[in-house]
Design a protein around this motif. Sequence first.
Motif, PDB file in Angstrom:
ATOM      1  N   PHE A 260       0.788  -1.232   0.000  1.00  0.00           N
ATOM      2  CA  PHE A 260       0.000   0.000   0.000  1.00  0.00           C
ATOM      3  C   PHE A 260       0.823   1.286   0.000  1.00  0.00           C
ATOM      4  N   HIS A 261       1.914   1.323   0.738  1.00  0.00           N
ATOM      5  CA  HIS A 261       2.657   2.574   0.903  1.00  0.00           C
ATOM      6  C   HIS A 261       3.094   3.178  -0.424  1.00  0.00           C
ATOM      7  N   GLY A 262       3.700   2.378  -1.280  1.00  0.00           N
ATOM      8  CA  GLY A 262       4.183   2.892  -2.551  1.00  0.00           C
ATOM      9  C   GLY A 262       3.068   3.400  -3.442  1.00  0.00           C
ATOM     10  N   ARG A 263       1.912   2.771  -3.358  1.00  0.00           N
ATOM     11  CA  ARG A 263       0.786   3.158  -4.207  1.00  0.00           C
ATOM     12  C   ARG A 263       0.109   4.430  -3.719  1.00  0.00           C
ATOM     13  N   PHE A 264       0.343   4.809  -2.457  1.00  0.00           N
ATOM     14  CA  PHE A 264      -0.226   6.035  -1.916  1.00  0.00           C
ATOM     15  C   PHE A 264       0.804   7.160  -1.831  1.00  0.00           C
ATOM     16  N   ALA A 265       2.024   6.896  -2.286  1.00  0.00           N
ATOM     17  CA  ALA A 265       3.074   7.913  -2.204  1.00  0.00           C
ATOM     18  C   ALA A 265       2.807   9.033  -3.210  1.00  0.00           C
ATOM     19  N   ALA A 266       2.989  10.275  -2.768  1.00  0.00           N
ATOM     20  CA  ALA A 266       2.817  11.425  -3.652  1.00  0.00           C
ATOM     21  C   ALA A 266       4.019  11.547  -4.588  1.00  0.00           C
ATOM     22  N   ASP A 267       3.800  12.122  -5.755  1.00  0.00           N
ATOM     23  CA  ASP A 267       4.859  12.354  -6.730  1.00  0.00           C
ATOM     24  C   ASP A 267       5.019  13.863  -6.889  1.00  0.00           C
ATOM     25  N   SER A 268       6.194  14.374  -6.540  1.00  0.00           N
ATOM     26  CA  SER A 268       6.422  15.819  -6.573  1.00  0.00           C
ATOM     27  C   SER A 268       6.305  16.406  -7.974  1.00  0.00           C
ATOM     28  N   PRO A 272       0.380  18.271  -5.681  1.00  0.00           N
ATOM     29  CA  PRO A 272       0.711  19.452  -4.879  1.00  0.00           C
ATOM     30  C   PRO A 272       1.170  19.024  -3.487  1.00  0.00           C
ATOM     31  N   PRO A 273       1.870  19.906  -2.754  1.00  0.00           N
ATOM     32  CA  PRO A 273       2.349  19.560  -1.401  1.00  0.00           C
ATOM     33  C   PRO A 273       1.238  19.078  -0.481  1.00  0.00           C
ATOM     34  N   SER A 274       0.029  19.568  -0.707  1.00  0.00           N
ATOM     35  CA  SER A 274      -1.094  19.183   0.160  1.00  0.00           C
ATOM     36  C   SER A 274      -1.434  17.705   0.053  1.00  0.00           C
ATOM     37  N   ALA A 275      -0.961  17.054  -1.009  1.00  0.00           N
ATOM     38  CA  ALA A 275      -1.264  15.634  -1.204  1.00  0.00           C
ATOM     39  C   ALA A 275      -0.306  14.731  -0.441  1.00  0.00           C
ATOM     40  N   THR A 276       0.706  15.308   0.195  1.00  0.00           N
ATOM     41  CA  THR A 276       1.652  14.497   0.977  1.00  0.00           C
ATOM     42  C   THR A 276       0.918  13.817   2.122  1.00  0.00           C
ATOM     43  N   GLY A 277       1.195  12.561   2.337  1.00  0.00           N
ATOM     44  CA  GLY A 277       0.483  11.783   3.342  1.00  0.00           C
ATOM     45  C   GLY A 277       0.654  12.313   4.750  1.00  0.00           C
ATOM     46  N   THR A 278      -0.395  12.220   5.539  1.00  0.00           N
ATOM     47  CA  THR A 278      -0.349  12.631   6.939  1.00  0.00           C
ATOM     48  C   THR A 278       0.133  11.480   7.810  1.00  0.00           C
TER      49      THR A 278
END
Length: 318
Positions: A260-268, A272-278
């Motif tokens: 799951f982690h890789g599939r939810f990782a944001a791509d810069s 946008p920065p707001s999509a970075t995981g909490t």
Amino acid sequence: MSVAFKQTTFAPISLERGERAIATAYNESGEQYVAYADGDPNKLYEFDGQYAFGDSRTWARIDDMLCTLRATGSRIIHILDLGCGPGTWLRRVVLRAHELGFLSITARGTDIADEQIGRARAMAQDLAAISGITLTFDVADIREKLPEAANSVDLCLCLYGVLNHVPSDSLEAVLAEIGRVTRGQFVTTVRSSGSTPTIYVDSVERARHFHQDNRLDRMNVELVNGNHISFHSHLFSSSELRALASYYFEIDDICGLDLFHGRFAADSRWNPPSATGTCLLSKELDRLESRYCRDPEFIDHATHLMLVARHQTERSSS
């Protein structure tokens, strides 16, 4: 400390065409492979690269093995890393073993790519001041007979796609030889049949085109620089990996790394920065990883499969 940088002491390697292709691919990837595969090689325990989650889980298992062995009172350890690449994982293990109080550490890393071995040797120079460590990096084909004595290796590693490149008709012999020399534990990680794409030597963005031929177990890649590479690539199912290893080892665990982690990782480059995981999202993904990493419906969709096994004291005659 004694740091021995030498070529293999057994028969010289005569690479077949397929093995030459693999060696060439990893040699030509150069420094880029180090960053892609391991992150910053000078920050051994900061797992923040593309495969950070899987790396951290793999390291947690290895660290636990080291701690457990040290808790028995052992002060001597023999480590073997097959397909060590630039040597990052072997350096991690050696430094941690020293921190835990092992007084005699014998460690050897091998790889088919001579330029990656050259990098491993160069980056290991900082270990030269540590007393009690004997470290060797050799250019070697994993299909060759290992020079280690039977039942002499406490921890054997074969990480991140090494076995994916071994021709199917050689896998049993390779595992038999690893089983022969291993008296302790064996850890391997391989690309699974349902994993996300990889070209192994670099990020997929460096490829103009690539295709994994699962009928022929062949990876064909055209890089953005115009170079073409083609080499053996076999994707494993968890059941296949278990069947191959169970004859030579007692299997402690097979699990999926990074469902799951890789599939939810944001791509810069896109998000946008707001999509970075909490932090909350990360904790929930951790929970899902733990819940499904051994589930038959999910395990073969992990980025990698990790097998943890140990020396088989008696082989069944059946």
